[in-house]
Design an enzyme around this catalytic site. Structure first.
Site, mmCIF file in Angstrom:
data_model
loop_
_atom_site.group_PDB
_atom_site.id
_atom_site.type_symbol
_atom_site.label_atom_id
_atom_site.label_comp_id
_atom_site.label_asym_id
_atom_site.label_seq_id
_atom_site.Cartn_x
_atom_site.Cartn_y
_atom_site.Cartn_z
ATOM 1 N N PHE A 1 0.824 -1.218 0.000
ATOM 2 C CA PHE A 1 0.000 0.000 0.000
ATOM 3 C C PHE A 1 0.855 1.264 0.000
ATOM 4 O O PHE A 1 0.409 2.315 0.451
ATOM 5 C CB PHE A 1 -0.960 0.018 1.194
ATOM 6 C CG PHE A 1 -1.889 -1.166 1.230
ATOM 7 C CD1 PHE A 1 -2.830 -1.340 0.234
ATOM 8 C CD2 PHE A 1 -1.804 -2.105 2.234
ATOM 9 C CE1 PHE A 1 -3.686 -2.431 0.244
ATOM 10 C CE2 PHE A 1 -2.648 -3.210 2.260
ATOM 11 C CZ PHE A 1 -3.593 -3.364 1.263
ATOM 12 N N THR B 1 -0.336 -7.788 -6.909
ATOM 13 C CA THR B 1 -1.373 -7.199 -7.749
ATOM 14 C C THR B 1 -1.593 -7.937 -9.061
ATOM 15 O O THR B 1 -2.575 -7.683 -9.744
ATOM 16 C CB THR B 1 -0.991 -5.746 -8.072
ATOM 17 O OG1 THR B 1 0.358 -5.750 -8.540
ATOM 18 C CG2 THR B 1 -1.081 -4.877 -6.837
ATOM 19 N N ASN C 1 -5.675 -7.368 -17.613
ATOM 20 C CA ASN C 1 -6.215 -8.579 -16.980
ATOM 21 C C ASN C 1 -7.488 -8.180 -16.240
ATOM 22 O O ASN C 1 -7.438 -7.501 -15.197
ATOM 23 C CB ASN C 1 -5.185 -9.183 -16.013
ATOM 24 C CG ASN C 1 -5.653 -10.507 -15.426
ATOM 25 O OD1 ASN C 1 -6.812 -10.650 -15.041
ATOM 26 N ND2 ASN C 1 -4.752 -11.464 -15.366
ATOM 27 N N GLN D 1 -8.355 -5.021 -8.089
ATOM 28 C CA GLN D 1 -7.761 -3.777 -7.584
ATOM 29 C C GLN D 1 -8.835 -2.759 -7.219
ATOM 30 O O GLN D 1 -8.766 -2.105 -6.182
ATOM 31 C CB GLN D 1 -6.810 -3.176 -8.627
ATOM 32 C CG GLN D 1 -5.473 -3.873 -8.705
ATOM 33 C CD GLN D 1 -4.725 -3.835 -7.395
ATOM 34 O OE1 GLN D 1 -4.503 -2.786 -6.812
ATOM 35 N NE2 GLN D 1 -4.360 -5.007 -6.897
ATOM 36 N N GLU E 1 -4.285 2.531 -7.901
ATOM 37 C CA GLU E 1 -4.657 3.592 -6.975
ATOM 38 C C GLU E 1 -5.988 4.276 -7.253
ATOM 39 O O GLU E 1 -6.674 4.710 -6.328
ATOM 40 C CB GLU E 1 -3.524 4.637 -6.938
ATOM 41 C CG GLU E 1 -2.451 4.165 -6.000
ATOM 42 C CD GLU E 1 -1.041 4.554 -6.415
ATOM 43 O OE1 GLU E 1 -0.374 5.197 -5.613
ATOM 44 O OE2 GLU E 1 -0.606 4.199 -7.526
#
Lengths: 757, 336
Positions: A246, A474, A641, A648, A715
């Site tokens: 993070f 991720t 993907n 995410q 993000e």
């Protein structure tokens, strides 16, 4: 051959069609079976354990440190403190490629700058021995007055740094007929990845190897070579799997040079795992922000002025500001704008980026103000945003490379059912519950970092792609394999992806959502080079299976080299060609140029966009509020993907629920020590707090950024969630709290009566 | 964590003998029984508990749930929270207990945590659990209370003293308090049954002493009295997030209805008291009254009349009132 493949819009049925599909993570089985090794899982022969002793005051100095008892305890090798700590250099403060979290070398002096600061480190044969001895180190302090004031008004002076400016905000403010002038506050938040920071440091007499939980092996290598005073080539950093970061693991923190210095001093490998308490003090946090936002608009809703002034906390050791105004200058159209920033110093550890640094707290403030403006204008908040869509990035005058924020808003409104929105507070019901709706826009910067990769086609039938970037959980391993498959046609299970080692060609830090956009083009280039070499051998090697044929006559399908005119199976497996030619591998390098250094890229403003629509359910009798439904429409260019990308956004939305309702690091005012420094008391979203989520990707390739058209998705999903939730809370409850988190005590006494806007 | 020895008790007698070697069974005990370990191991790692000897009682035959001939239910000390929550007898006769258990901790913890361990859970007060804070009368008698002037959002408003404001964290014990459970203890002086209301102590001047257990005392089982066909019960827990968090306020309510009239009421509160908090004041308001919101509100007022707010936790008073009213509304509604 494959030069004509359009990576941004692959044809259905071709290998390139894997770009965009929902490929499961290729490293998933390694993780679920426990085979994947995280940094603390490395155990080396003769390894010993380091456990820090931490300051229990927030400001002052050490008057005595008695390690006599600890040094005599079973298994203890050494107790390091100021005075006997091996020399450490400061990491080069001018470097952008060798950054550390806290620049003061650990135990450099006897001053205490923040509670939790390392004052000694015990090294012992076992973890338990080291912990027991750490508890036996007796430290006395003289305290000095500490400042952890939550009031950041000392930052609001004429000395604020102007980050962006156009027109005249004061004139623009008076020109508006409807104005908002409010202050919004976000609290200190602590990164709580499940994997705590850890390092295993090994010294062989000349070279260091650090198994380090990091989001950037390349940066860690440079920074640690600097601090330990060894040449770059004598420092190796390895990170195969990360239990998330993070942002907290972008830069090395002080425990890493401690472990490395001890390993060199003792000539033993040293393991140091930062415990959960220390995670709250020694490895960064998202700083508190106080943000004053002033908006003005015409009665028709056209913005005439945006002013965004903010302050954030930093440590006494480092000045690191939270860039809250990152998105402000470009999100909405206005002739007059000013963004000003300042940093105030507190007796806290040094802050560090947390997912969506700057923009996430910044958009909480500015998008909340937009929602308040919409209410004052009696205008639909979606309409207000559509009305203020800019033609170009008004802060730079550059066109957006690819911006579809209007479509995010209109698609989201449609999916969510926004046309049924009734702005009257408390007017919408679902059974016995009151529901509230809210919306906010999202933005996050995009870019490419310079990167190198290498792809080889091997005589064992595998294709290997290597890059000195890393997968922080991720899906980076997976998308790299997808690109190699898309380009070579070799099946996914024959593609090996090797990352997370500074011995590999240098790759980007996993930060800023930039890995995908940065690395994919270089993999493509490297794969082409490896294939080109292979086809050359196929046509002109000795022996050559296609003597006399031209490279252009050949194709590579499912691992077969064949004439384009024939079926794949009529050809020869590529490894056979290499075996017959006695060539171990063909391979090539690919490079991506940084978008910040590319003349072509400098012509554009690169950003991702999005819109979140949120529903909350409120039970007024017991002040219970839950986020029940979120629709997120995201514009991140081409999705590589679909599964990893959706993951995410969903994860970010859940984190946004925590930001709006739960997360806040609380400090004891007398000692500056966090009081909720564990996962039971630091409240984050749990599974039942997860709303029903609908994630939509617009999927417009941003080919100005790369041939793949992908920007990055890490993000953007968190940006804009909190202001959408707080807008929904207001609509359901009438409670307008401009400081996060909004907690149950804030909702006990809602507005006494329903009122119209 | 300091070194300790681990002994597996082969019999209740052996466990008692080992336990009796300690000077106290309260904070500072040098011998501790371990069952699920979900509290003790944490606190040992934090150096809050520093036993020299840990006695593993998991081998004792205390894991049964048995319906007694008089209709009461005997719950063994080692019955896991997860098993108890899903026990058919509990679900049928004591839904308040099942609800309370399932609202506590997480699935993994409930699989380990036991009946007796849950009764003896220690507080979540930060200043108790983090030894970097020197002042905690519960941990170090006489050292002061850092919570009273500190971050005390999660602390108690009922049963506090100038020496301690730590909450008792259990949900299960709150339900058992409303059910008027009896705790069966075997010790050096033989066996005894203790009403749960008499089991816990408020902090007063000795917050380090939390209950009536003496060295060697081992909880063997808990008995829940029989219910009547007219008994209804419910547990409501309010907190920030939806799962895995201690109560900010909770209410266990057990009522016997005679038509619309409340014949008998038992009210216990969690998250607000220094022990599982029985409110006889609220019960007196309710008994004999019709099941109506006005009376629920009066009862809630009565329950919180003695509450004392601190710097950050004043909201708990109103939150607990709302919790009581809602729990009573639910338990007396037709669907309950």
């Amino acid at each position: 051959m494959a030069d004509d493949i359009n990576m941004a819009n692959p044809a259905p049925g071709t290998p390139a069609a894997i770009l965009g599909s929902a490929v499961p993570r290729i490293d998933g089985p390694l993780k679920t079976s426990g085979v994947a090794r995280y940094s603390a899982d490395f155990n080396l022969p003769r390894m010993v354990y380091a456990v820090p002793v931490v300051a229990t005051i927030g400001s002052g100095r050490i008057t005595s440190l008695d390690a006599t008892q600890a040094e005599g305890m079973r298994g203890v090798l050494k107790v390091y403190r100021h005075g006997n700590m091996p020399r450490l250099y400061k990491s080069n403060p001018a470097s952008r490629t060798a950054q550390v979290g806290e620049t003061r070398p650990p135990m450099d002096d006897e001053t205490i700058y923040y509670n939790g600061q390392y004052v000694a480190v015990v090294v012992a044969e076992t973890m338990d021995q080291a912990r027991a001895a750490a508890g036996a180190v007796k430290v006395r302090y003289a305290t000095t007055p500490l400042n952890i004031s939550r009031d950041l008004s000392d930052g609001f002076t004429d000395k604020m740094e102007v980050k962006s400016k156009r027109g005249d905000v004061d004139q623009g403010f008076s020109a508006g007929t409807v104005t908002v002038d409010e202050t919004y506050i976000t609290p200190i938040e602590t990164h709580n990845p499940i994997e705590m920071h850890a390092v295993v440091a090994d010294w062989d007499g000349r070279n260091f190897t650090l198994y380090e939980s990091t989001q950037g092996v390349a940066n860690a290598k440079e920074a640690m070579a600097d601090m330990l005073g060894v040449p770059q080539e004598n420092m190796r950093v390895v990170m195969q799997f990360l239990g998330s970061g993070f942002g907290g693991k972008l830069f090395p923190w002080t425990h890493t040079p401690i472990a490395a210095a001890a390993a060199r001093d003792l000539n033993r490998p040293v393991k140091l795992v930062v415990d959960r308490h220390m995670m709250f003090t020694n490895v960064g946090h998202r700083p508190r922000t106080v943000q004053r936002v002033r908006l003005a608009a015409t009665s028709a809703g056209k913005l005439t002025s945006i002013s965004h002034d903010y302050a954030s906390d930093s440590s006494l050791l480092d000045e690191k500001g939270e860039n809250c105004g990152e998105a402000t200058p470009l999100l909405w159209s206005t002739p007059n704008l000013r963004v000003r920033a300042s940093v105030v110093r507190r007796n806290l550890g040094t802050p560090t980026p947390m997912r969506g640094p700057g923009a996430v707290p910044g958009l909480y403030a500015t998008e909340s103000a937009m929602n308040e403006l919409a209410i004052k204008l009696r205008m639909d908040p979606v309409q207000l945003r559509l009305l203020n869509e800019p033609e170009l990035d008004e802060s730079t005058g550059k066109p957006f490379s690819s911006r579809h924020l209007k479509e995010c808003l209109t698609t989201g409104a449609e999916k969510f059912g926004w046309s049924r929105y009734n702005p009257e507070v408390g007017s919408m019901k679902k059974g016995d519950l009151t529901i509230g709706w809210g919306v906010a826009a999202a933005s996050w910067i995009a870019g490419r970092s310079g990167t190198d990769t290498h792809v080889s086609m091997n005589d064992d039938g595998t294709v290997r792609v290597v890059c000195g970037t890393q997968d922080i959980g991720t899906g980076t391993y997976t998308i790299f394999a997808q690109v190699v498959h898309a380009r070579t046609g070799v099946p996914m299970d024959r593609i090996k992806v090797v990352l997370g080692d500074t011995r590999l060609p240098s790759g980007p830090m996993s930060g800023g959502s930039m890995v995908t956009g940065s690395v994919l083009p270089s993999i493509d280039e490297a794969a082409r080079e490896a294939m080109g070499q292979l086809l050359k051998i196929a046509t002109s090697g000795n022996p050559a299976p296609f003597p006399g044929a031209k490279v252009d006559d050949l194709a590579l399908t499912d691992g077969y080299v064949h004439l384009k005119s024939g079926a794949p199976a009529s050809g020869v497996r590529f490894e056979k060609i290499l075996q017959d030619a006695n060539v171990r591998a063909t391979g090539g390098k690919g490079s991506t140029q940084s978008s910040f250094e590319s003349d072509a890229a400098k012509k554009f403003s690169f950003h991702s966009f999005g819109a979140h629509f949120v529903e909350v359910e409120y039970d007024p009798g017991i002040a219970r509020l839950r986020v029940s439904r979120v629709v997120s429409v995201i514009d991140v260019g081409k999705v590589i993907n679909a599964r990893a990308a959706r993951n995410q956004i969903e994860g970010a939305v859940v984190m946004g629920v925590g930001m709006a309702l739960f997360e806040e690091t609380q400090y004891d005012a007398r000692t500056a020590r966090p009081t909720n420094n564990n996962l039971a008391d630091y409240i984050i979203s749990s599974n039942p707090d997860t709303p029903e989520m609908d994630v939509v990707f617009l999927d417009y390739p941003d080919t100005n950024l790369s041939s793949f058209g992908a920007r990055g998705v890490g993000e953007i999903g968190l940006a804009g969630v909190a202001p959408a939730i707080t807008a929904a809370i207001y609509q359901a409850t009438g409670v307008r709290k401009r400081e996060l988190p909004v907690r149950i005590e804030d909702l006990l006494h809602p507005a006494p009566a329903l009122h119209s806007i | 964590m300091i070194d300790f020895s681990l002994t597996r008790a082969g019999s209740t007698e052996q466990a008692i003998r080992l336990g009796a070697n300690a000077k106290t069974a309260q904070q500072g005990a040098l011998v501790r029984f371990i069952a699920g370990g979900t509290t003790l191991v944490d606190l040992m790692k934090l150096d809050v508990e520093q036993p020299r000897q840990v006695v593993d009682i998991n081998g004792l035959a205390l894991a049964d749930v048995v319906r007694n001939p008089d209709g009461s239910l005997r719950i063994g000390a080692l019955v896991r929270n997860a098993d108890l929550a899903h026990n058919p007898e509990v679900l049928r006769s004591y839904p308040v207990l099942s609800l309370a258990l399932l609202s506590g901790a997480s699935g993994q913890l409930r699989n380990m945590a036991t009946t007796s361990g849950n009764l003896l859970q220690r507080t979540r007060c930060t200043y108790f659990r983090d030894t970097a804070f020197p002042a905690c009368n519960k941990r170090e008698p006489g050292s002061g209370c850092a919570a009273i002037e500190g971050n005390n959002r999660i602390n108690a408003v009922l049963g506090t003293s100038e020496h301690c404001i730590a909450t008792h964290p259990s949900d299960m014990a709150v339900a058992m308090t409303a059910l008027e459970a009896r705790i069966h203890v075997v010790g050096l002086k033989g066996e005894r049954d203790i009403a749960i209301a008499d089991f816990y102590r408020v902090p007063g001047t000795t917050p380090n002493i939390e209950n009536v257990l003496e060295p060697g005392d081992l909880i063997t089982y808990v008995t829940l009295p029989a219910t009547t066909p007219a008994t209804r019960s419910h547990y409501l827990k309010l907190r920030d997030r939806a799962s895995y968090e201690f109560a900010l306020a909770s209410a266990a309510v057990v009522v016997e209805l005679d038509g619309k009239r409340i014949r008998k009421a038992r009210i216990a509160l969690g998250g607000v008291g220094t022990k599982p908090w029985r409110s006889e004041e609220a019960e007196r308001v309710l008994e004999g009254k019709p099941a109506e919101e006005a009376h629920f509100k009066t009862a809630a007022e009565a329950a919180m009349r003695a509450a004392k707010p601190y710097r950050e936790n004043g909201f708990k008073i109103e939150l607990a009132r709302r919790c009581i009213v809602r729990a009573l509304t639910t338990v007396t509604s037709e669907q309950a």
